[in-house]
Design an enzyme around this catalytic site. Structure first.
Site, PDB file in Angstrom:
ATOM      1  CG  HIS A 190       1.179 -93.901  65.752  1.00 15.16           C
ATOM      2  ND1 HIS A 190       0.109 -93.065  65.595  1.00 15.16           N
ATOM      3  CD2 HIS A 190       0.763 -94.907  66.538  1.00 15.16           C
ATOM      4  CE1 HIS A 190      -0.919 -93.557  66.262  1.00 15.16           C
ATOM      5  NE2 HIS A 190      -0.544 -94.664  66.848  1.00 15.16           N
ATOM      6  CB  CYS A 501      -1.101-108.443  86.415  1.00 16.50           C
ATOM      7  SG  CYS A 501      -2.284-107.224  86.996  1.00 16.50           S
TER       8      CYS A 501
END
Ligand code: PEP
Ligand code: MG
Length: 574
Positions: A190, A501
């Site tokens: 994070h 993709c």
């Protein structure tokens, strides 16, 4: 001067005096008399509740500060504080090991973090730091210990630390934080996500960092992962060049972002972005993406102890939809499985997770998770065009599963009276067999998208994460080109749209092959958009077609690459 290497976590160059942020001190637990257990359980529950409220508040503040995705990290931490995965483990320690609430929750946090690390998944290991952060907060509340004062940066500085829990990262004064280097952590931790969101250069996982600190400045390159302790004059001069070069490349990319991706002979190609969080949308728009060809939604599911709610998902999807409107956003349904386990979706250990119960295959036992996700995408579609695709489809039966789940989700929203929009439904083509039988189910869908990363893995039997097999990991392998060719013909026969993709679309040389084979929609990581735009604008479609069709008869990726590369000579696409 000493040079160390870590993992690049957030691009950019930083240099200045360093400040070391110490790990927060843990309160001390103690053993108890078994008769005190009830009291300690109450103390634990109250501390967990308080920690959860504080984390919710922190999440709200960060969200209001304009960073909703980072706010969501704290909301997830708030849930973690009261999650039975943590609290039951702590209660067990109180009852069985006769320790107080402080020791119990610290031990539980450590055990849970170890379990996450033991799963061998990078994303889940990164979550281990959050669990410990939360457990420490609960323990501090139980002990009555105040939070450590956030580090003060008197002058603009580079922060160095063993690790930075999200709660500390969010409180660092951003105007004086030049960048940070961490001894531990990964690119998906994070702290790294927050650094990218705030545009702060960062390097993580720098072995030996804290032991090597020396007086003088510290510099780091968040693009290469280099950390320079007490950099010498030559290095400083080199860093200045890097700063200028990256500014120039960025300025050129922005200038070119509005140029159409059209070949010299007038064939138009739509360039789309692959994103992993809504936070990446502004950057993709800036670089001229005309929509999203792949929104990987796993980030919403992997970062937490409990499944994300429909409301939370709808809000995240809507943020991306609004950022790109009027262009469409293609949301991929959850793609997890034995290789990316999630705690609240138990999947039995499998000998071959990549060939196991992965992605849509989970719907056989867990349709609910897909129904919730489909309802959320339909609600987001009220704000702009949305397409939804299912990963790992193998045959018409899987396509049928998608269609019936979508019909059920729609009916549920209708009966609830919830506003929603229509979505286009499609599949990812990442299993060779799914292409070969494509004509049996394409007509029931509105689009398909080639996931060439997995398609290559399943075509050549090459584990996509195994560096020892690098020689096979080139999507220009003629077998893959033949499958693309096949998919183009079958999609055209069924009258549905086809895009690519996988990483292949972001490789300028491979993009030439794809355009040559008839692909008109390419979706890629935002950073690849400028190079592919230049490649498309630098070629003649007629020439690309000739060479791509000839490449179908080549025998290896090496041959194909040397056949196609000359088409880009002087185009500046690399
Ligand atoms: C792919 O497989 O090509 C793809 C785009 O999906 P992912 O890389 O997320 O598996
Ligand atoms: Mg895939």
């Amino acid at each position: 001067m000493r040079t160390l290497r870590g993992t690049p976590a957030s691009a950019g160059v930083a240099r200045g005096p360093w400040v070391r942020v110490e790990r927060a001190r843990e309160p001390e637990g103690r053993s108890i008399d078994p008769r005190q257990a009830d009291g300690e359980r109450t103390r634990l529950a109250e501390a967990a509740e308080r920690a959860a409220r504080e984390l919710e508040e922190l999440g709200r503040r960060v969200t209001e500060d304009g960073h909703p995705d980072e706010g969501a990290i704290f909301e997830a931490q708030a849930q973690m504080a009261v999650d039975p995965a943590l609290t039951s483990l702590a209660e067990q320690a109180i009852d069985e090991r006769h320790v107080d609430a402080v020791a119990a929750v610290l031990d539980a946090g450590r055990d849970l973090a170890e379990q996450l690390r033991g799963l061998g998944d990078e994303l889940l290991s990164a979550r281990a730091a959050d669990v410990r952060d939360v457990a420490l907060r609960v323990a501090r509340r139980a002990f009555g210990m105040p939070d450590p004062v956030p580090p003060r940066l008197e002058v603009p500085s580079v922060v160095v630390a063993e690790d930075l829990p999200p709660s500390v990262t969010a409180t660092l004064p951003r105007d004086r934080l030049l960048g940070f280097a961490l001894e531990s952590g990964s690119a998906t931790a994070h702290a790294a996500i927050l650094a990218r969101a705030y545009g702060i250069p960062a390097v993580v996982g720098v072995a030996g960092l804290l032991g090597s600190l020396a007086p003088g400045d510290l510099a780091l390159d968040g693009g290469t992962g280099e950390v320079f302790i007490d950099p010498d004059a030559a290095t400083l001069a080199d860093l200045d060049v890097r700063i200028t070069r990256s500014r120039d490349a960025e300025a050129l990319a922005r200038r070119e972002a509005s140029l159409p991706a059209v070949t010299i002979d007038g064939v138009e190609v739509t360039l789309l972005a692959n994103i992993g969080t809504p936070e990446e949308a502004p950057r993709a728009v800036e670089l001229g993406a005309h929509g999203v060809g792949l929104f990987r939604t796993e980030f919403l599911f992997l970062e937490r102890a409990a499944e994300p709610s429909e409301d939370e998902q709808a809000a995240a999807y809507l943020r991306a939809v609004r950022a790109f409107a009027p262009y469409p956003v293609t949301i991929r349904l959850l793609d997890v499985g034995g290789d990316k386990p999630i705690p609240y979706l138990p999947i039995a250990p499998e000998a071959n997770p990549f060939l196991g119960v992965r992605a849509l295959r989970l719907a056989a036992t867990d349709p609910g998770i897909f129904l919730t996700q489909l309802r959320a995408t339909m609600r987001a579609a009220a704000g702009g065009p949305v397409k939804v695709m299912a990963p790992m489809v193998a045959d018409a039966g899987d396509a049928e599963t998608l269609l019936s789940l979508a019909a059920q989700a729609r009916a549920e929203l209708e009966s609830r009276g919830e506003p929603f929009g229509e979505i286009d439904l499609g599949v990812m083509l990442e299993i060779p067999g799914a292409i070969l039988v494509g004509d049996s189910y394409f007509p029931r869908l509105s689009f398909a998208s080639l996931g060439t990363n997995d398609l290559l893995q399943y075509t050549l039997a090459v584990d996509r994460g195994n560096p020892a097999l690098a020689r096979y990991q080139d999507s220009l392998h003629p077998a893959l080109l033949r499958l693309v060719h096949e998919a183009v013909e079958r999609a055209a026969g069924a009258g549905i749209e086809l895009s690519v993709c996988g990483e292949m679309a972001g490789d300028p040389v491979a993009a030439v092959a794809l355009v040559g084979l008839g692909i008109r929609k390419l979706s890629m990581a935002s950073g690849s958009l400028p190079g592919v735009r230049r490649a498309v604008r630098g070629i003649e479609e007629r020439r690309a077609r000739e060479e791509a069709l000839a490449a179908l008869d080549d025998g290896s990726a090496v041959q194909v690459r040397s056949r196609l590369s000359p088409l880009l000579a002087g185009v500046g696409a690399a």
